[in-house]
Enzyme design. Structure first.
Site, PDB file in Angstrom:
ATOM      1  N   CYS A 113       0.601  -0.725   0.560  1.00 11.85           N
ATOM      2  CA  CYS A 113      -0.101  -0.203   0.361  1.00 11.85           C
ATOM      3  C   CYS A 113       0.855   1.439  -0.042  1.00 11.85           C
ATOM      4  O   CYS A 113      -0.267   2.357  -0.280  1.00 11.85           O
ATOM      5  CB  CYS A 113      -0.903  -0.223   1.338  1.00 11.85           C
ATOM      6  SG  CYS A 113      -1.757  -1.741   1.509  1.00 11.85           S
ATOM      7  N   HIS A 252      -3.593   7.278   3.196  1.00 12.33           N
ATOM      8  CA  HIS A 252      -4.059   5.739   2.971  1.00 12.33           C
ATOM      9  C   HIS A 252      -5.001   5.030   3.252  1.00 12.33           C
ATOM     10  O   HIS A 252      -5.291   5.684   4.087  1.00 12.33           O
ATOM     11  CB  HIS A 252      -2.692   4.358   2.957  1.00 12.33           C
ATOM     12  CG  HIS A 252      -3.014   3.702   3.336  1.00 12.33           C
ATOM     13  ND1 HIS A 252      -3.763   3.135   1.472  1.00 12.33           N
ATOM     14  CD2 HIS A 252      -3.796   1.635   3.307  1.00 12.33           C
ATOM     15  CE1 HIS A 252      -4.194   1.849   1.244  1.00 12.33           C
ATOM     16  NE2 HIS A 252      -4.210   1.956   1.925  1.00 12.33           N
ATOM     17  N   ASN A 282      -9.701  -0.062   0.277  1.00 13.62           N
ATOM     18  CA  ASN A 282      -8.661  -0.236   0.256  1.00 13.62           C
ATOM     19  C   ASN A 282      -7.746  -0.865  -1.624  1.00 13.62           C
ATOM     20  O   ASN A 282      -7.772  -1.476  -1.910  1.00 13.62           O
ATOM     21  CB  ASN A 282      -8.542  -0.783   0.658  1.00 13.62           C
ATOM     22  CG  ASN A 282      -7.181  -0.864   1.224  1.00 13.62           C
ATOM     23  OD1 ASN A 282      -6.028  -0.264   0.673  1.00 13.62           O
ATOM     24  ND2 ASN A 282      -6.403  -1.583   2.101  1.00 13.62           N
TER      25      ASN A 282
HETATM   26  O1  UT7 Z   1      -3.734  -1.087   3.846  1.00 12.19           O
HETATM   27  C1  UT7 Z   1      -3.084  -1.123   4.437  1.00 12.19           C
HETATM   28  C2  UT7 Z   1      -2.940  -2.150   5.648  1.00 12.19           C
HETATM   29  N1  UT7 Z   1      -4.635  -2.554   5.968  1.00 12.19           N
HETATM   30  C3  UT7 Z   1      -4.906  -1.855   6.996  1.00 12.19           C
HETATM   31  O2  UT7 Z   1      -5.021  -0.650   7.605  1.00 12.19           O
HETATM   32  C4  UT7 Z   1      -6.396  -2.722   8.298  1.00 12.19           C
HETATM   33  C5  UT7 Z   1      -6.311  -2.498   9.939  1.00 12.19           C
HETATM   34  N2  UT7 Z   1      -8.014  -3.368  10.067  1.00 12.19           N
HETATM   35  C6  UT7 Z   1      -8.989  -3.115   9.522  1.00 12.19           C
HETATM   36  O3  UT7 Z   1      -9.209  -2.366   9.587  1.00 12.19           O
HETATM   37  C7  UT7 Z   1      -9.985  -3.256  10.732  1.00 12.19           C
HETATM   38  O4  UT7 Z   1      -9.156  -4.792  11.431  1.00 12.19           O
HETATM   39  C8  UT7 Z   1     -10.345  -4.802   9.865  1.00 12.19           C
HETATM   40  C9  UT7 Z   1     -11.556  -3.600   8.996  1.00 12.19           C
HETATM   41  C10 UT7 Z   1     -10.236  -5.399   9.113  1.00 12.19           C
HETATM   42  C11 UT7 Z   1     -11.691  -5.412  11.129  1.00 12.19           C
HETATM   43  O5  UT7 Z   1     -12.335  -4.128  11.890  1.00 12.19           O
HETATM   44  P1  UT7 Z   1     -12.185  -4.814  13.647  1.00 12.19           P
HETATM   45  O6  UT7 Z   1     -12.453  -3.768  13.805  1.00 12.19           O
HETATM   46  O7  UT7 Z   1     -10.789  -4.866  14.428  1.00 12.19           O
HETATM   47  O8  UT7 Z   1     -12.538  -5.896  13.755  1.00 12.19           O
HETATM   48  P2  UT7 Z   1     -11.834  -7.412  14.179  1.00 12.19           P
HETATM   49  O9  UT7 Z   1     -11.394  -7.692  13.350  1.00 12.19           O
HETATM   50  O10 UT7 Z   1     -11.517  -7.589  15.504  1.00 12.19           O
HETATM   51  O11 UT7 Z   1     -13.458  -8.626  13.992  1.00 12.19           O
HETATM   52  C12 UT7 Z   1     -14.341  -8.384  14.994  1.00 12.19           C
HETATM   53  C13 UT7 Z   1     -15.772  -8.835  14.510  1.00 12.19           C
HETATM   54  C14 UT7 Z   1     -14.897 -10.871  14.518  1.00 12.19           C
HETATM   55  O12 UT7 Z   1     -16.408 -11.758  15.030  1.00 12.19           O
HETATM   56  P3  UT7 Z   1     -16.365 -12.161  16.411  1.00 12.19           P
HETATM   57  O13 UT7 Z   1     -14.873 -12.829  16.701  1.00 12.19           O
HETATM   58  O14 UT7 Z   1     -16.619 -10.584  17.260  1.00 12.19           O
HETATM   59  O15 UT7 Z   1     -17.212 -12.472  16.487  1.00 12.19           O
HETATM   60  C15 UT7 Z   1     -15.355 -11.130  13.223  1.00 12.19           C
HETATM   61  O16 UT7 Z   1     -15.427 -12.097  12.509  1.00 12.19           O
HETATM   62  O17 UT7 Z   1     -16.085  -8.822  12.754  1.00 12.19           O
HETATM   63  C16 UT7 Z   1     -16.492 -10.193  12.808  1.00 12.19           C
HETATM   64  N3  UT7 Z   1     -16.193  -9.711  11.447  1.00 12.19           N
HETATM   65  C17 UT7 Z   1     -16.891  -9.732  10.187  1.00 12.19           C
HETATM   66  N4  UT7 Z   1     -18.628  -9.360  10.551  1.00 12.19           N
HETATM   67  C18 UT7 Z   1     -19.004  -9.701   9.383  1.00 12.19           C
HETATM   68  C19 UT7 Z   1     -14.938  -9.659  10.409  1.00 12.19           C
HETATM   69  N5  UT7 Z   1     -15.876  -9.355   9.215  1.00 12.19           N
HETATM   70  C20 UT7 Z   1     -16.674  -9.193   9.375  1.00 12.19           C
HETATM   71  C21 UT7 Z   1     -17.408  -8.839   7.982  1.00 12.19           C
HETATM   72  N6  UT7 Z   1     -19.056  -8.793   8.403  1.00 12.19           N
HETATM   73  N7  UT7 Z   1     -16.981  -8.398   7.137  1.00 12.19           N
END
Ligand code: UT7
Length: 325
Positions: A113, A252, A282
């Protein structure tokens, strides 16, 4: 000392729009989750004739037009990408062919990225030594070919597109004032993509080991905010510029919550931060040049404005650049 100044910008996006509601029908997700956790509403998905090199070439033509230059004026083409059409030749060579930029040497740069920021920095260093050069710096990706469409953790996040800038050298008070790049390969496993480039249909098949992006989102999130905030502060310190004097920040575009955290770290109001993650998701190396093109064409960037760029991506790679527009 000579440094790079941007004299033309362009961008290109695939026609097909994929909404959160479309994704609700593909994986166990909801518009509400995607909107609140990422800020993304839609993203663009490349179709036929919208390979990375084709999107890059479209963006490049617009940038050349704004710069008032033709392809034969170019000395060098650098494409920041992790989704080139093929491993060999580089995407940059295909762009060179497409544009018939016959005088230009061309190469890709892989910094995920951060690919555009790293490429812009390389161009800046060439121009320091040879300010007459005209360099095309592109960030272009078709990440839709590299996500697992059954994995809701990643497939909702990414999109396709390309942005381009034509740069040349100047001694004037405009252009790149300071730039800092960083990498930490020890954390590579938190965000990686094993497979080869995007035209290989075999590698696109679902279930193909290593063919899709894998990310430990929560860990990446925390590191990204800290790293970008630190890079921004270092660049401001190097240029001896107070943050309040910055006219626009283009970070970004990965997640609106990351962008808001950065605004908090810098004590900058959101009006000074450019956001289009809602429209395109992204697009990796393409997010920053697409945003620069939109901001310059819509009057968000005016001559003399201080523009701050920052990025974070797989590798890890990150950096920040301060530009006087
Ligand atoms: O470009 C390169 C750099 N990349 C980034 O900067 C991305 C950085 N990370 C993020 O933007 C975020 O961490 C994400 C958007 C990827 C995820 O958000 P989060 O608030 O960190 O969520 P999480 O991964 O902690 O997941 C929370 C919950 C999980 O369920 P449980 O375990 O709490 O029951 C996931 O399974 O949300 C669930 N989940 C979803 N639910 C519905 C993960 N993806 C989805 C989804 N729809 N698409």
């Amino acid at each position: 000392m000579n440094h790079a100044v941007i004299i033309g910008t362009g961008s290109a996006l695939p026609e097909r729009v994929l909404t959160n509601f479309d994704l609700e029908r593909m994986v166990d997700t909801s518009d509400e989750w995607i909107t609140t956790r990422t800020g993304i509403k839609t993203r663009r998905i490349a179709g036929k004739d919208e390979n990375t090199s084709q999107l890059a070439s479209r963006a490049a033509r617009r940038a050349l037009e704004m710069a008032g230059l033709g392809p034969a004026d170019l000395d060098c083409i650098i494409v920041g990408t992790i989704t080139p059409d093929m491993t060999m030749p580089s995407c940059a060579c295909l762009v060179q062919k497409e544009l018939a930029a016959n005088r230009a040497f061309a190469f890709d740069l892989n910094a995920a990225c951060s690919g555009f920021l790293f490429s812009l920095d390389v161009a800046d260093k060439y121009l320091c030594a040879n300010p007459a050069m005209k360099i095309l710096v592109i960030g272009a990706e078709t990440l839709s070919s590299r996500v697992n469409w059954q994995d809701r953790n990643t497939c909702v996040l990414f999109g396709d597109g390309a942005g381009a800038c034509v740069v040349t050298g100047t001694k004037a008070e405009r252009g790149i004032l300071a730039s800092r790049l960083f990498a930490d390969g020890s954390l590579w496993e938190l965000l990686h993509l094993e497979a080869a480039p995007s035209l290989n249909q075999e590698l696109r098949r679902p279930g193909q080991e290593g063919a899709a992006i894998r990310m430990a989102g929560r860990e990446v999130f925390k590191i990204a905010v800290r790293a970008m905030a630190d890079a921004l502060q270092q660049v401001l310190a190097e240029a001896q510029v107070e943050v309040g004097r910055v006219g626009l920040v283009i970070p970004h575009q990965a997640n609106i919550r990351i962008i808001k955290s950065l605004a908090d770290h810098l004590s900058l109001p959101m009006e000074k931060i450019y956001v289009n993650v809602d429209k395109y998701g992204n697009t990796s190396a393409a997010t920053i040049p697409i945003a620069i093109d939109e901001a310059s064409r819509t009057g968000r960037l005016r001559e003399g404005d201080l523009l701050l760029l920052c990025s974070f991506g797989g590798g890890f790679t990150w950096g920040a650049t301060l530009i006087r527009w």
